[in-house]
Scaffold this active site. Structure first.
Site, short mmCIF file in Angstrom:
data_model
loop_
_atom_site.label_atom_id
_atom_site.label_comp_id
_atom_site.label_asym_id
_atom_site.label_seq_id
_atom_site.Cartn_x
_atom_site.Cartn_y
_atom_site.Cartn_z
N PRO A 33 -13.58 -18.32 11.77
CA PRO A 33 -12.70 -18.18 10.67
C PRO A 33 -12.91 -19.50 9.76
O PRO A 33 -12.39 -20.57 10.07
CB PRO A 33 -11.25 -17.98 10.85
CG PRO A 33 -11.20 -18.22 12.33
CD PRO A 33 -12.69 -18.60 12.82
N GLU A 34 -13.51 -19.24 8.42
CA GLU A 34 -13.58 -20.33 7.56
C GLU A 34 -12.21 -20.17 6.44
O GLU A 34 -11.58 -19.30 6.55
CB GLU A 34 -14.89 -20.66 6.82
CG GLU A 34 -15.80 -20.82 7.80
CD GLU A 34 -17.42 -21.03 7.25
OE1 GLU A 34 -17.40 -21.39 6.19
OE2 GLU A 34 -18.22 -20.34 7.99
#
Length: 270
Positions: free
Chosen positions: A2-3
């Site tokens: 996840p960014e």
DNA sequence: CGCACCCCCTGCCGGC
DNA sequence: TGCCGGCAGGGGGTGC
């Protein structure tokens, strides 16, 4: 995994559902995350009323009614999922919160690279360093130009450094540099003002579009309600080594920069 | 200072 | 079919 766009998608979904809820029970099934959970983690979070969850870089921060802050970082494979009462526990469900509306918030993380913590008041700024969030208005072309002077490192390393720009990760740096027409290995100190402008504009555009598509689900990312995103279908260079550039048709190149796989178009990026 | 290299850990995929 | 090496969206530490 996840960014910024993935974390933002989760927070936008969960924040309204969690705001004002009371944590009735905290079950720690596996405390050994990247940083082992403190022995009093459950007692510090249990019984507290949750405030409005927000995102800072890749962190999810939820104020508690005693002034402390509940912190979640998803690492590579973390998931935070809100479901109905008492869902069947799955493998790698490490922390389970039962709320006063009988719903269940579960932290699942196969690789256990994530981090959960309850921070003392005032500890929040320290978790992301002195940099700015990638979607903060303060991150302007002028700011990037100034910050990149005298840096001998590559523009990719600068953008990946969470103490400088918080929220970008491996996917979105490749994507935004393609859109900006800048090669990942370019020395940061040699960026022109015009290139800084293009980078900041590309950053906002790609992050905004990715959020609009619910993030990128490469293999296992899901939002707070277990739904996949679809921005992976819009990737122009990430994980496309050898495939034709969608702009010029030439082959996308895959290289390693600061230890991470990196993708760019040698013809479209300088 | 910057970076190569190591670690943390599980899962998946391709090659043999 | 099965095993094995390599790699994966993150981050932190060490040593050169």
């Amino acid at each position: 995994m996840p960014e910024l766009p993935e974390v933002e998608t989760i927070v936008r979904g969960l924040a309204p559902a969690l705001d004002g809820r009371i944590v009735r029970e905290v079950v720690v099934r596996e405390p050994r995350l990247r940083v082992t959970l403190a022995s009093d983690f459950a007692t510090r979070l249990g019984g507290r009323r949750l405030g409005t969850m927000r995102r800072l870089g890749k962190y999810m921060l939820t104020p508690l009614d005693d002034g402390r802050v509940w912190l979640v970082h998803l690492g590579m494979t973390g998931r935070l999922t809100l479901a109905g009462a008492r869902p069947l526990p799955l493998v790698h469900d490490h922390v389970v919160l039962r709320l006063d509306d009988q719903r269940t918030l579960t932290y699942n993380d196969p690789r256990r690279f994530g981090r959960l913590d309850v921070l003392e008041p005032g500890a929040v700024p320290g978790v992301v360093g002195p940099g700015v969030d990638a979607l903060d208005d303060a991150l302007s072309a002028a700011w990037l130009f100034a910050r990149s002077r005298k840096r001998r490192t590559s523009v990719k390393a600068l953008l990946m450094d969470q103490r400088q720009v918080a929220g970008l990760g491996n996917i979105y740096v490749s994507e935004l540099l393609f859109r900006a027409g800048v090669r990942p290995r370019r020395r940061a100190a040699l960026l022109t003002r015009d290139e800084c402008t293009r980078i900041v504009e590309a950053m906002r555009a790609v992050l905004g579009e990715a959020i609009g598509r619910g993030g990128s689900s490469i293999s296992d990312y899901r939002d707070g309600f277990d739904q996949a995103g679809s921005f992976q279908d819009e990737h122009l260079v990430y994980d496309r080594a050898g495939e034709p550039c969608r702009r010029c048709g030439g082959p996308i190149k895959g290289v390693v920069v600061v230890g991470r796989s990196t993708f760019y178009c040698p013809r479209c990026q300088r």
